[in-house]
Design a protein around this motif. Structure first.
Motif, short mmCIF file in Angstrom:
data_model
loop_
_atom_site.label_atom_id
_atom_site.label_comp_id
_atom_site.label_asym_id
_atom_site.label_seq_id
_atom_site.Cartn_x
_atom_site.Cartn_y
_atom_site.Cartn_z
N THR A 2 0.83 -1.20 0.00
CA THR A 2 0.00 0.00 0.00
C THR A 2 0.87 1.25 0.00
OG1 THR A 2 -1.71 -1.16 1.23
CG2 THR A 2 -1.82 1.23 1.23
N GLU A 3 0.72 2.04 -1.06
CA GLU A 3 1.43 3.33 -1.13
C GLU A 3 0.62 4.39 -0.41
OE1 GLU A 3 3.24 4.86 -4.96
OE2 GLU A 3 2.02 3.17 -5.65
N GLN A 4 1.28 5.44 0.02
CA GLN A 4 0.55 6.58 0.60
C GLN A 4 0.12 7.49 -0.55
OE1 GLN A 4 -0.09 7.15 3.98
NE2 GLN A 4 -1.34 8.88 3.31
N ASP A 7 -4.01 11.28 1.99
CA ASP A 7 -3.95 11.41 3.45
C ASP A 7 -5.05 12.38 3.87
OD1 ASP A 7 -3.45 11.82 6.09
OD2 ASP A 7 -1.33 12.31 5.85
N ASN A 92 -7.27 5.48 1.87
CA ASN A 92 -6.02 5.22 1.17
C ASN A 92 -5.89 3.74 0.77
OD1 ASN A 92 -3.38 6.14 0.18
ND2 ASN A 92 -2.56 4.78 1.78
N GLU A 93 -6.24 2.87 1.67
CA GLU A 93 -6.22 1.43 1.34
C GLU A 93 -7.23 1.10 0.25
OE1 GLU A 93 -6.75 -1.17 4.68
OE2 GLU A 93 -5.03 -0.29 5.74
N ASN A 96 -5.90 2.28 -3.12
CA ASN A 96 -4.82 1.41 -3.58
C ASN A 96 -5.38 0.11 -4.17
OD1 ASN A 96 -1.69 1.88 -2.92
ND2 ASN A 96 -2.90 3.12 -1.51
#
Lengths: 112, 112, 112, 112
Positions: A2-4, A7, A92-93, A96
């Motif tokens: 998982t990339e950021q 946010d 965010n998850e 992704n």
């Protein structure tokens, strides 16, 4: 992995406090927030409904419309973050995972 | 003063590249993206439409619905970020400005 | 004076019976029906979202899209009539009143 | 066999004349009308979004809300009839076909 990519934690915290001190939490069921999200998106749609696609690309030239567009985009984001919080979803998850599946579903144009 | 409440820059960059290598940019007028956003929000609404508010709070208990909810929230965020990019709107600034006005418009409940 | 502009009585009766023998009435609160209406309209919007206005005028040329368009228009009308019934609104009266106000609000172009 | 369930011919004729003398036909592509329909439905949804289902059943008790509900239902019907006309769809035939399929898809509860 998982990339950021997004946010929204600080916004989430601000909105949580904002609703608590106004006693709005009782209204914020996922069902109601989904309806509110619809309303905000439609206010965006109304800005564009009688414009051609070409005109829609330059709405920001009129300062009043530009302001309306910024406000409606903000409202959509606000309700989206509230809805994700009410459903305990990590945006965010979720993004992704969705992008990974989109990449498989829609292959790139090799000539691009 | 603008606080850092949301950061979608990395997602914005990923989506930009994603559309470019699929030659989708031609379709991504603000008018079309606003319509697509409507569609995604409605798929969220459909999940909740026949549920009571109480049931809507626990949709995540069913793994399949939980997955659907995450996917639709992700799609809304994706189109929102694409639409903001197409309109050259900074979502963090837009949200800061909107929240400042909301705080004036809706005073806190002093008893909360 | 109220003109007879729309007549949905027969449809209303059919839908009433249809819901009763499926025990759907419990779900048909105005709140839920309004959400369902949103969902159906969005399925219409999805048909047109990536088309140009010009292309949208000729969707009926593809038999499969023409069928989808007919189905979605029917679904919108069905939920609209159910919602009006749940709210005890006479659609013909409502339309007459609205058109009378629209006529005052938007004067005709004298050159047309 | 097609039953006469809805009759919107008189409304269709009135709307056609209304648009012609205001030179609005140029804006009335199916794409634009579908967007406008979304906007009207969302104004309905906004009336109900923070109400409980129970409260939504009695919105007509407040005369101002009752008026708003009638107006929004009328607007949805108006754009629906305009969109059907733009797409050359006979709403009565479309509804008959849809109901026939719904009857097969959702069997009645034998105990009802």
């Amino acid at each position: 992995m998982t990339e950021q990519l997004v946010d929204v934690k600080a916004l989430d915290a601000v909105l949580h406090r904002f609703s608590r001190v106004r006693r709005w939490e009782q209204y914020h069921s996922p069902k109601n927030l989904a309806m509110a999200l619809t309303g905000e998106v439609s206010e965006l749609v109304e800005i564009f409904q009688w414009l051609t696609e070409e005109q829609s690309r330059s709405v920001a030239k009129d300062p009043q419309t530009a302001q309306a567009v910024r406000d409606e985009l903000a409202d959509v984001l606000i309700y989206l973050v509230e809805l994700a919080a009410a459903l305990d979803v990590d945006l965010n998850e979720a993004v992704n995972a969705k992008l990974a599946r989109n990449a498989l579903k829609y292959p790139a144009d090799p000539a691009a």
